[in-house]
Design an enzyme around this catalytic site. Structure first.
Site, PDB file in Angstrom:
ATOM      1  N   LEU A 242       0.856  -1.032  -0.048  1.00 46.05           N
ATOM      2  CA  LEU A 242      -0.084  -0.066  -0.039  1.00 46.05           C
ATOM      3  C   LEU A 242       0.576   1.247  -0.039  1.00 46.05           C
ATOM      4  O   LEU A 242       1.880   1.233   0.827  1.00 46.05           O
ATOM      5  CB  LEU A 242      -0.695   0.074   1.306  1.00 46.05           C
ATOM      6  CG  LEU A 242      -2.060  -1.055   1.137  1.00 46.05           C
ATOM      7  CD1 LEU A 242      -2.799  -1.222   2.778  1.00 46.05           C
ATOM      8  CD2 LEU A 242      -3.001  -0.931   0.007  1.00 46.05           C
TER       9      LEU A 242
ATOM     10  N   ASP B 241      -8.204   7.077   9.511  1.00 45.70           N
ATOM     11  CA  ASP B 241      -7.596   6.915   7.825  1.00 45.70           C
ATOM     12  C   ASP B 241      -7.177   5.598   7.821  1.00 45.70           C
ATOM     13  O   ASP B 241      -6.159   5.037   8.246  1.00 45.70           O
ATOM     14  CB  ASP B 241      -6.677   8.032   7.701  1.00 45.70           C
ATOM     15  CG  ASP B 241      -7.276   9.430   7.932  1.00 45.70           C
ATOM     16  OD1 ASP B 241      -8.253   9.791   7.474  1.00 45.70           O
ATOM     17  OD2 ASP B 241      -6.334  10.233   8.224  1.00 45.70           O
ATOM     18  N   LEU B 242      -8.018   4.856   6.857  1.00 44.99           N
ATOM     19  CA  LEU B 242      -7.531   3.576   6.512  1.00 44.99           C
ATOM     20  C   LEU B 242      -6.001   3.358   6.149  1.00 44.99           C
ATOM     21  O   LEU B 242      -5.588   3.903   5.275  1.00 44.99           O
ATOM     22  CB  LEU B 242      -8.572   2.873   5.546  1.00 44.99           C
ATOM     23  CG  LEU B 242      -8.210   1.328   5.108  1.00 44.99           C
ATOM     24  CD1 LEU B 242      -8.801   0.671   6.435  1.00 44.99           C
ATOM     25  CD2 LEU B 242      -9.049   0.889   3.958  1.00 44.99           C
ATOM     26  N   ASP B 243      -5.308   2.236   6.970  1.00 47.64           N
ATOM     27  CA  ASP B 243      -3.988   2.162   6.837  1.00 47.64           C
ATOM     28  C   ASP B 243      -3.085   3.193   6.697  1.00 47.64           C
ATOM     29  O   ASP B 243      -2.136   3.225   6.161  1.00 47.64           O
ATOM     30  CB  ASP B 243      -3.917   1.238   5.520  1.00 47.64           C
ATOM     31  CG  ASP B 243      -4.400  -0.089   5.645  1.00 47.64           C
ATOM     32  OD1 ASP B 243      -4.496  -0.581   6.788  1.00 47.64           O
ATOM     33  OD2 ASP B 243      -4.853  -0.587   4.745  1.00 47.64           O
ATOM     34  N   GLU B 244      -3.294   4.442   7.567  1.00 46.35           N
ATOM     35  CA  GLU B 244      -2.435   5.559   7.263  1.00 46.35           C
ATOM     36  C   GLU B 244      -1.969   6.077   8.782  1.00 46.35           C
ATOM     37  O   GLU B 244      -1.467   7.156   8.936  1.00 46.35           O
ATOM     38  CB  GLU B 244      -3.106   6.706   6.511  1.00 46.35           C
ATOM     39  CG  GLU B 244      -3.182   6.226   5.271  1.00 46.35           C
ATOM     40  CD  GLU B 244      -3.965   7.711   4.471  1.00 46.35           C
ATOM     41  OE1 GLU B 244      -3.948   8.639   4.929  1.00 46.35           O
ATOM     42  OE2 GLU B 244      -4.140   7.490   3.134  1.00 46.35           O
TER      43      GLU B 244
END
Length: 280
Positions: free
Chosen positions: A192, A222-225
């Site tokens: 990602l 915040d998805l995957d952040e």
């Protein structure tokens, strides 16, 4: 008199003489410093300190004295060094779960795993071999809010310092994440944002990547952040099939998640904005 171990963590605006002020309070209370690390994040002018102490003290008195002597809005925590309480969330993939259960069983895990919660029944037999409670909360036929409510009800009897998403393949709502902010750790492949969506390793194979990696991070809205805790990569080459890359990915995910959890559970990680300060 038996000695007690404590962990002291300080974050405050940077200023002259902070280490002297902190160590003087420690000395005045007759505590011995076993290890000490400090860092100044110059861009934000923030000072961070983590110390392991030994002795006997009133932690509330020390905390109050440190806050009085340090710059305004200082964050000070001092507590007895203890094993942290952990619950794992999983779906179908067993590699991270199995690795953590083995480490826990062998006494090589810095926390205590109280339970494993899943949205599918697939991993129940594996978990039960380690005498850890397994709870299956199916997600089919219920909306996300209802499912998350059932998960929270299941978690309620357990003490939870940290919730670990060991390949839990459900996107969590902001409300759910907010209840564990700074206390939820996730692991994912580090492709990602280069390879998003379905079949990341198939995409990586088609692109001919030369490294396989993984990232462990705190979960935010915040998805995957969220703030990154640990990362690692291992090399691959043209002889690796997509399946080989997937296996390499599983191997590195296990080691990165275990590494991240050791740092978190030993209170070595500070969150500063969307970054982490880590005293290894």
């Amino acid at each position: 008199v038996p000695m007690t171990r404590y962990i002291l963590r300080v974050e405050c605006p940077d200023a002259t003489g902070l280490i002297f002020k902190i160590t003087k309070v420690i000395f005045d209370h007759g505590l011995n410093i076993l290890s000490n690390g400090e860092f100044v994040y110059a861009k934000r002018s923030r000072f961070f300190l983590r110390a392991e102490l030994e002795g006997q003290c009133d932690t509330e008195v020390i905390s109050e004295q440190l806050r009085d002597t340090l710059p305004e809005a200082a964050s000070v925590t001092i507590g007895v060094s203890r094993t942290k309480d952990v619950v794992l969330l999983v779906t179908r993939e067993s590699h991270c779960l199995g690795d953590l259960l083995l480490r826990h069983s062998a006494g090589e895990f810095s926390g205590h795993i109280h339970a494993v919660v899943s949205n599918r029944p697939d991993l129940g037999d594996l978990v039960e071999r380690f005498d850890v409670p397994f709870h299956c909360i199916p997600h089919e036929g219920v909306d996300r809010d209802e499912h998350e409510s059932r998960v929270l009800e299941t978690l309620d009897p357990y003490p939870v310092d940290y919730l670990v998403l060991a390949k839990y393949m459900r996107i969590l709502s902001a409300d759910f994440v907010g209840q564990f902010l700074g206390r939820m750790v996730n692991i994912h492949h580090s492709f990602l944002p280069a390879f998003v969506g379905e079949n990341p390793y198939g995409q990586a194979f088609q692109r001919g990547v030369k490294i396989i990696g993984a990232t462990a991070h705190f979960v935010t809205d915040d998805l995957d952040e969220g703030p990154i805790i640990a990362q690692n990569v291992i090399p691959v080459d043209h002889t690796h099939s997509a399946a080989d890359m997937a296996q390499a990915g599983r191997d590195v995910e296990k080691s990165v998640l275990a590494r991240a959890l050791k740092l978190v559970l030993e209170e070595r990680v500070f969150i500063s904005g969307n970054r982490t300060i880590i005293f290894d």
